[in-house]
Design an enzyme around this catalytic site. Structure first.
Site, short mmCIF file in Angstrom:
data_model
loop_
_atom_site.label_atom_id
_atom_site.label_comp_id
_atom_site.label_asym_id
_atom_site.label_seq_id
_atom_site.Cartn_x
_atom_site.Cartn_y
_atom_site.Cartn_z
N ASP A 195 11.19 -3.31 -17.69
CA ASP A 195 9.73 -3.15 -17.62
C ASP A 195 9.34 -1.69 -17.84
O ASP A 195 8.49 -1.15 -17.13
CB ASP A 195 9.20 -3.65 -16.28
N GLU A 241 10.50 9.45 -3.70
CA GLU A 241 10.09 10.77 -4.19
C GLU A 241 8.59 10.74 -4.50
O GLU A 241 8.08 9.79 -5.10
CB GLU A 241 10.89 11.09 -5.45
N LYS A 257 0.87 -1.17 0.00
CA LYS A 257 0.00 0.00 0.00
C LYS A 257 0.91 1.22 0.00
O LYS A 257 2.00 1.19 0.55
CB LYS A 257 -0.90 0.01 1.24
#
EC number: 2.7.11.21
Length: 602
Positions: free
Chosen positions: A174, A129, A64
């Site tokens: 990716d 960040e 989360k």
């Protein structure tokens, strides 16, 4: 004068829906939720830094993500939080360790900043960040195909970030829209190093790859060994997607997609600039050795001969910019000086757009009904699922802050008996939809104006320089602004213009109507907003994100994906408002059809 005001303020947040901003969420999302509560205060035991957990930003896999702030410095970060109870298998721990190990070694303007990690008995915490403007995935959903200068702007930054990675022997593996994050200045930040790997020696070919990258290269599928070239392939797919509006090999079936990749089966639409097509073809060469290296890309004619904006306005996240008044990238007279300017320079030098009024031509791809049919279908689907009639309603599971709207109406005043409807957007710009169906918008800088004719053509002017024919409308606009400042909101200082704002275009109010219960506002970016009079709750519906934002009586601002509300259910309060919204969207479509019939017969 009758007036009413909406409420609800909102700060933007980072990331891809379904994962933490900048790193992959390991594992699958089917795992049971952790029993332990995430603490309100996160403490790094080594540095003793304390972070206060703030707004929820997204979830995915085992992680989360929350906005977190340093208790002492007040600096704000994104905190990715993974329960240890879900990291039990050795390969899961190893994957997360590798991701952290690679990401913490990187520091570059176009890579998501890594600010530390720590753990307690129950959780692993990663401090990253904060990328408030989400990712290129949300941009793509709202905009589909971008203008060529925008694509060039984003691609240049992706290439610079990837040059840094390859220079540090890191292959990302990716690269895709959802892993390319945007900060408040719309700078690209490469994130999510969950599939990244480090090349240990020259010529090493990697054989294994966990997960399923979106833009997977053919040499990965054939398992012959792969290296840095896979990232160049992915950038080719990204470039195609940004310019065409959909990925090059996309099908509804994964097997079919992989077959197309293996056979190099894709086509570039004829309207794409030949210089752009040429670069896409070079990057999508099936033979990895035939592709340009990451360090060769910026020397391609696509970058050296075209207009690259130094900055882009925030409005570009939802509305195409004002490139109709910027030099065309295909204009030969612009090529030579720009090539000279871009050579050897850290930052591109933008060509100054010509200062002149010029209408913006509406894009051919924009649907005639401004996405109302899509919205009606989405609302029909969620209402048919009877979301409030569940044994167990888990509305919070449907929350997706990545779908938060970019613009909404924060204030409005109805003076349509004489002049029209005045409104303020959340960025403090003010607009009027006049009774003659023209619109005038004053930007938050207090000087820039956007005038929209009845046919949708747009002109750009300033308060200090405009034709006499608009004097009365500008006077009325100022009157509306002053009224709303005095009666409906705290008067605020003018916002300082930022570089890139000269390219801004704002969405405008297409149409509106009132019922006894609510006011319904339809913006040109497709959003429909419904403000309920009695309890001051509000809905903001976005058909492009297939999402609804609900602002309740307490001014709590939450955004849900409609498909997830179908799955997890919702409260009776939200369900009744979604039923009302369906009827109102139906009404918007009906009135539009009637207006079109009237035009056709006249």
């Amino acid at each position: 004068m009758s007036a009413a005001a909406t409420a609800g303020k909102l700060g933007r947040a980072p990331a891809d829906p379904g994962k933490a901003p900048g790193v992959a969420a390991p594992g699958a999302s089917t795992a049971a939720p952790p029993a332990k509560e995430i603490p309100e205060v996160l403490v790094d035991p080594r540095s003793r830094r304390r972070y206060l957990r703030g707004r929820f930003l997204g979830k995915g896999g085992f992680a989360k993500c929350f906005e977190i702030s340093d208790a002492d410095t007040k600096e704000v970060f994104a905190g990715k939080i993974v329960p240890k109870s879900l990291l039990l298998k050795p390969h899961q721990k190893e994957k997360m360790s590798m991701e952290i190990s690679i990401h913490r070694s990187l520091a570059h303007q176009h890579v998501v900043g890594f600010h530390g990690f720590f753990e307690d008995n129950d959780f692993v915490f990663v401090v990253l960040e904060l990328c408030r403007r989400r990712s290129l995935l949300e941009l793509h959903k709202r905009r589909k195909a971008l203008t060529e200068p925008e694509a060039r702007y984003y691609l240049r930054q992706i290439v610079l970030g990837c040059q840094y990675l390859h220079g540090n022997r890191v292959i990302h593996r990716d690269l895709k829209l959802g892993n390319l994050f945007l900060n408040e200045d719309l700078e690209v930040k490469i994130g999510d190093f969950g599939l990244a790997t480090k090349v240990e020696y020259d010529g090493e070919r990697k054989k294994t790859l966990c997960g399923t990258p979106n833009y997977i290269a053919p040499e990965v599928l054939s398992k012959k060994g792969h290296s840095f070239e896979v990232d160049v392939w992915s950038i080719g797919c990204i470039m195609y997607t940004l310019l065409v509006g959909k990925p090059p090999f996309e099908t509804s079936c994964l097997k079919e997609t992989y077959l197309r990749i293996k056979n190099n089966e894709y086509s570039i639409p004829k309207h794409i600039n030949p210089v752009a097509s040429s670069l896409i073809k070079k990057m999508l060469q099936p033979d990895p050795t035939a592709r340009p290296t990451i360090h060769e890309l910026l020397n391609d004619e696509f970058f050296t001969s075209g207009y690259i904006p130094a900055r882009l306005p925030i409005t570009c996240l939802t509305i195409p910019p004002r490139f109709s008044i910027a030099p065309s990238s295909l204009d030969p007279s612009n090529r030579k000086p720009l090539t000279v300017l871009n050579k050897g320079m850290e930052n591109p030098m933008p060509e100054r757009p010509r200062e002149k009024e010029e209408p913006v031509v509406r894009e051919a791809s924009e649907p005639v009904d401004c996405h109302l049919s899509d919205m009606l279908q989405q609302l029909h689907s969620v209402n048919a699922s009877k979301p409030s009639e569940r044994g167990l309603v888990r509305q919070e599971e449907a929350e997706d802050p990545a779908c938060i709207p970019i613009f909404w109406v924060s204030k409005w005043v109805d003076y349509s008996d004489k002049y029209g409807l005045g409104y303020q957007l959340c960025d403090n710009s003010v607009g009027v939809l006049f009774n003659d169906s023209t619109r005038l918008i004053l930007y938050s800088d207090g000087d820039s104006l956007q005038y929209i004719e009845r046919d949708g053509s747009e002109s750009y002017l300033t308060v200090s320089s405009h034709p006499n024919s608009l004097i009365k409308k500008i006077t009325l606009l100022k009157y509306f602004r002053n009224y709303m400042s005095e009666h409906l909101l705290k008067a605020g200082a003018n916002i300082t213009p930022r570089e890139g704002d000269e390219l801004a275009r704002l969405p405008y109010l297409r149409t509106w109507f009132r019922t006894r219960s609510a006011i319904i506002l339809h913006l040109s970016n497709g959003c429909v907003q419904i403000n309920f009079f009695q309890d001051h709750t509000k809905l903001i519906l976005c058909p492009l994100m297939a999402a609804v934002t609900y602002i309740d009586e307490k001014r709590d601002f939450r955004t849900y994906r409609l498909s997830l509300l179908e799955e997890y259910g919702c409260s009776k309060e939200l369900a009744s408002r979604l039923r009302y919204a369906r009827a109102m969207v139906d009404k918007l479509l009906s009135s539009r059809s009637a207006a079109n019939r009237l035009k056709a017969s006249s």
